[in-house]
Design a protein around this motif. Structure first.
Motif, PDB file in Angstrom:
ATOM      1  N   TYR A 156       0.836  -1.217   0.000  1.00  0.00           N
ATOM      2  CA  TYR A 156       0.000   0.000   0.000  1.00  0.00           C
ATOM      3  C   TYR A 156       0.864   1.257   0.000  1.00  0.00           C
ATOM      4  CZ  TYR A 156      -3.143   3.543   2.019  1.00  0.00           C
ATOM      5  OH  TYR A 156      -3.859   4.680   2.282  1.00  0.00           O
ATOM      6  N   MET A 157       1.846   1.307   0.894  1.00  0.00           N
ATOM      7  CA  MET A 157       2.686   2.503   0.955  1.00  0.00           C
ATOM      8  C   MET A 157       3.563   2.598  -0.300  1.00  0.00           C
ATOM      9  SD  MET A 157       1.511   3.949   3.560  1.00  0.00           S
ATOM     10  CE  MET A 157       2.464   5.347   4.079  1.00  0.00           C
ATOM     11  N   ALA A 197       1.755   4.675  -2.574  1.00  0.00           N
ATOM     12  CA  ALA A 197       1.848   6.093  -2.184  1.00  0.00           C
ATOM     13  C   ALA A 197       3.183   6.682  -2.653  1.00  0.00           C
ATOM     14  CB  ALA A 197       1.701   6.235  -0.671  1.00  0.00           C
ATOM     15  N   VAL A 198       4.256   5.894  -2.518  1.00  0.00           N
ATOM     16  CA  VAL A 198       5.582   6.366  -2.944  1.00  0.00           C
ATOM     17  C   VAL A 198       5.597   6.545  -4.469  1.00  0.00           C
ATOM     18  CG1 VAL A 198       8.032   5.736  -3.125  1.00  0.00           C
ATOM     19  CG2 VAL A 198       6.798   5.362  -0.979  1.00  0.00           C
ATOM     20  N   PHE A 236       3.057   7.158  -6.501  1.00  0.00           N
ATOM     21  CA  PHE A 236       2.245   8.302  -6.910  1.00  0.00           C
ATOM     22  C   PHE A 236       2.836   9.625  -6.413  1.00  0.00           C
ATOM     23  CE2 PHE A 236      -1.987   7.226  -8.799  1.00  0.00           C
ATOM     24  CZ  PHE A 236      -1.689   5.912  -9.078  1.00  0.00           C
ATOM     25  N   GLY A 237       3.506   9.591  -5.251  1.00  0.00           N
ATOM     26  CA  GLY A 237       4.010  10.834  -4.681  1.00  0.00           C
ATOM     27  C   GLY A 237       5.405  11.189  -5.152  1.00  0.00           C
ATOM     28  N   GLN A 274       1.571  12.910   0.019  1.00  0.00           N
ATOM     29  CA  GLN A 274       0.989  11.630  -0.396  1.00  0.00           C
ATOM     30  C   GLN A 274       1.092  10.591   0.723  1.00  0.00           C
ATOM     31  OE1 GLN A 274      -0.360  11.065  -3.798  1.00  0.00           O
ATOM     32  NE2 GLN A 274      -1.288   9.531  -2.491  1.00  0.00           N
ATOM     33  N   LEU A 275       2.250  10.549   1.384  1.00  0.00           N
ATOM     34  CA  LEU A 275       2.435   9.582   2.470  1.00  0.00           C
ATOM     35  C   LEU A 275       1.511   9.903   3.644  1.00  0.00           C
ATOM     36  CD1 LEU A 275       6.309   9.064   2.506  1.00  0.00           C
ATOM     37  CD2 LEU A 275       4.569   7.401   1.846  1.00  0.00           C
ATOM     38  N   LEU A 279      -1.347  11.487   3.537  1.00  0.00           N
ATOM     39  CA  LEU A 279      -2.722  11.150   3.134  1.00  0.00           C
ATOM     40  C   LEU A 279      -2.936   9.638   3.211  1.00  0.00           C
ATOM     41  CD1 LEU A 279      -5.285  12.544   1.904  1.00  0.00           C
ATOM     42  CD2 LEU A 279      -4.440  11.811  -0.298  1.00  0.00           C
ATOM     43  N   ALA A 280      -1.954   8.892   2.698  1.00  0.00           N
ATOM     44  CA  ALA A 280      -2.058   7.426   2.696  1.00  0.00           C
ATOM     45  C   ALA A 280      -2.184   6.891   4.119  1.00  0.00           C
ATOM     46  CB  ALA A 280      -0.827   6.826   2.016  1.00  0.00           C
TER      47      ALA A 280
END
Lengths: 96, 545
Positions: free
Chosen positions: A44-45, A48-49, A51-52, B279-280, B282-283
């Motif tokens: 999951y993270m 996030a990495v 996309f971010g 982003q982190l 928010l996640a």
């Protein structure tokens, strides 16, 4: 790969020891929950990495209009279902 | 956009909801019925009730709408909201059912007996989370019903509020759960039909994705276009047809891409760019926040056994996952076929239309007034169900934690508690309606982010340590909840005040990256400094097989 496996094992052991701390009944339950929670959080993270922090990679087309980011996002659904269904089967078995 | 069929379907949803509530009302015989539906709800029904409880109008209209405006970056939203359920299943659902009674505070009090300060703090957090979550729903309800059905804003807010208050008053969680099952079916089927209609129109999912790559996100394209350039390509929404809308959209997109070849496409990130820290945060906030939402947690009390809580959560994860897959494809398809229309709305300053109307206009374009009406009914059902769940969580907490346990110290009779709970339902409803009316026009959608942040930093962290850590103490529980609550609120207020940093720390879109570690740290440090670990048998009882 063995290095990552080793780190992962140590992390799991640390969390297990910290949380478990001698409550007998929590033994198998904690291990089962941790063995699902940690890999899922990593996946999951990871998204996030991606996309971010790795937008260029996320936007790279693979085939047609399908990009790396979109493929990762769509794969999250079967991955999640796989995790939860397997967990519930094992948990139900544990209960007998 | 007014449609008689849409109005009839919305009224049908309202009437059936009230009918189910009336049916439930006649079966409420005890306080356990009101607070926990007598603990007799089958897991399959709870799966559907949780589905609609969680899927608000923001999910029904906002997810596909966001993707159709901003492209791939907004796919993150459904993924995050979906993934949060994994933690609910793994560390909360069945364990909450094992030890809780009616509210979140019960879990803490089961371990730390007689901890009034924990009950009071949990009640305050429940009310804050529910209110901050509920007011944007009411504002959304007013705005959406004005857009969809031409209802005056105040009327729409009062109607939605009044229906939910009546449902909660009549049967508490019992009537709310059963009406939510019906509402879930309406909103789920509505999204499924729009999805299937797009599949048929485009000729399959890969065709949707391939065409989406030919189009930039409207929110990005509008920077390179003027309304005069877009107007000739905007279809009339009263006579809109799929082939015409798609042809015009692809033509306009081709012109933009020819002039700006490096512009991103719908399936690429960059339309709603967040940096890595935002982003982190928010996640983290979303995945932890879901398991701390009181209106989700209290539903686990309604099933007969802990195993049913587990199965109900599994069912909800399957339902919610499919719903979000439908929404993602609808978002990309709408962003492609309605590219020129959405871009035009954005250039005309009609951002609420651009964000909220793609699903409804898609219904009209693909299935005429019937599918548009069903989409409107789905949105209405989504609003009713989420407001219902939030109202019941706040009502239960104030009536049971504050009145029955703190003020009356557990000596209130069942009749008295039922009467007080119904009065409190009216008060909670009045606050929601008042908030919706007073804050009309304000962009308070950020309050939902706050609700997730507070839930993640107060309940989720404290629950994890209460349910899983032997060394956790009563003072540690208070510290983790209080510190998480305060840090989350401070950073959200800083965000609302448009501050860029607080000391050395940048203010992020979500407070979770600060407030969750702060809450854990406070809980751990204070636990090591104090000794009251509560009932010594609690963890054994909780985890025995």
């Amino acid at each position: 790969m063995p290095i990552y496996a080793n780190i992962y094992e140590k992390l799991e052991y640390f969390l297990y020891e910290w949380i478990y701390e001698g409550v007998e009944a929590m033994n198998r339950e904690t291990k089962l929950v941790l063995s699902f929670t940690i890999p899922y959080l990593i996946i999951y993270m990871g998204m996030a990495v991606l996309f971010g922090g790795m937008k260029k990679l996320a936007g790279t087309p693979i085939v047609g209009g399908l990009t790396v980011g979109l493929l990762y996002a769509l794969l999250m659904f079967p991955i999640t279902w796989g995790f939860v269904v397997t967990y519930v089967i094992l948990r139900n078995k544990m209960e007998g | 956009m007014f449609s008689v069929i849409a109005l009839i379907l919305v009224i049908a949803v309202a009437v059936i909801t009230m009918g189910i509530a009336w049916w439930s009302y006649r079966r409420v015989r005890s306080i356990s019925d009101f607070y926990a539906a007598g603990r007799q709800v089958p897991w399959l029904l709870i799966a559907w009730a949780l589905t609609s409880n969680y899927l608000s109008a923001a999910s029904f209209l906002g997810v596909a709408g966001g993707i159709s405006n901003f492209g791939l970056d907004r796919v993150w939203d459904p993924i995050g909201y979906f993934a949060g359920w994994v933690l609910v299943l793994l560390v909360a659902a069945e364990f909450v059912r094992k030890v809780g009674k009616f509210t979140v505070a019960d879990i803490l009090n089961e371990r730390f007996k007689g901890a009034t300060e924990l009950r009071a703090l949990a009640m305050i957090a429940t009310v804050i989370i529910s209110t901050f979550y509920m007011i944007p729903q009411m504002i959304g309800a007013g705005s959406l019903m004005s857009l969809l059905l031409n209802w005056p804003y105040p009327i729409a807010v009062v109607i939605v509020g009044a229906i939910v208050v009546l449902v909660v008053m009549m049967g508490g969680i019992r009537s709310t759960v059963y009406s939510q099952v019906f509402q879930a079916l309406v909103l789920w089927v509505a999204m499924l039909l729009v999805f299937l209609a797009y599949l048929a129109a485009f000729g399959g999912p890969s065709s949707i994705i391939d065409n989406a790559y030919k189009v930039p996100p409207p929110a990005v394209a509008k920077k390179y276009l003027s309304i005069d350039q877009v107007k000739p390509y905007m279809p009339d929404i009263n006579t809109i047809s799929f082939n015409d809308a798609l042809k015009k959209s692809l033509e306009l997109a081709k012109r933009v891409i020819e002039k700006h070849p490096n512009i991103i496409r719908m399936t690429q990130p960059g339309g709603f760019a967040r940096d890595i820290w935002n982003q982190l945060s928010l996640a983290l906030g979303i995945i932890m926040g879901t398991m701390g939402l009181p209106h989700i947690l209290i539903y686990f009390y309604t099933v007969p056994r802990p195993k049913d809580a587990r199965m109900g959560t599994l069912g909800a994860i399957l339902n919610i996952g499919f719903f979000y897959i439908f929404s993602i494809f609808v978002g990309f398809a709408a962003g492609t076929a309605l590219f020129s229309l959405i871009t035009g709305w954005l250039l005309e300053g009609k951002a609420p239309w651009a964000k909220n109307m793609p699903v409804v206009v898609s219904g009209k374009m693909l299935g005429g007034e019937m599918l548009m009406g069903l989409a409107a009914a789905g949105a209405f059902a989504a609003i009713l169900s989420t407001v219902g769940g939030l109202m019941v969580a706040a009502t239960n907490s104030v009536a049971y934690d504050l009145y029955a346990n703190i003020i009356k110290k557990g000596r209130a009779s069942e009749e008295e508690q039922l009467l007080v709970a119904r009065i409190i339902a009216i008060l909670v409803g009045a606050i929601a309606i008042g908030g919706g009316l007073v804050l009309k026009g304000f962009d308070v959608s950020y309050l939902v982010v706050l609700a997730f942040g507070i839930a993640a930093s107060s309940f989720a962290t404290t629950l994890i340590m209460t349910l899983w850590w032997k060394r956790f103490t009563r003072a540690g529980a208070f510290a983790s909840m209080l510190v998480g609550l305060v840090v989350a609120v401070v950073f959200v207020l800083a965000r609302l005040a448009k501050m860029s940093s607080l000391g050395p720390l940048p203010v992020l879109v979500q407070p979770a990256l600060y407030s969750i570690p702060a809450s854990f740290a406070a809980g751990i440090i204070v636990s090591y400094l104090t000794s009251d670990t509560g009932d010594p048998e609690f963890l054994k009882r909780l985890h025995e097989e």
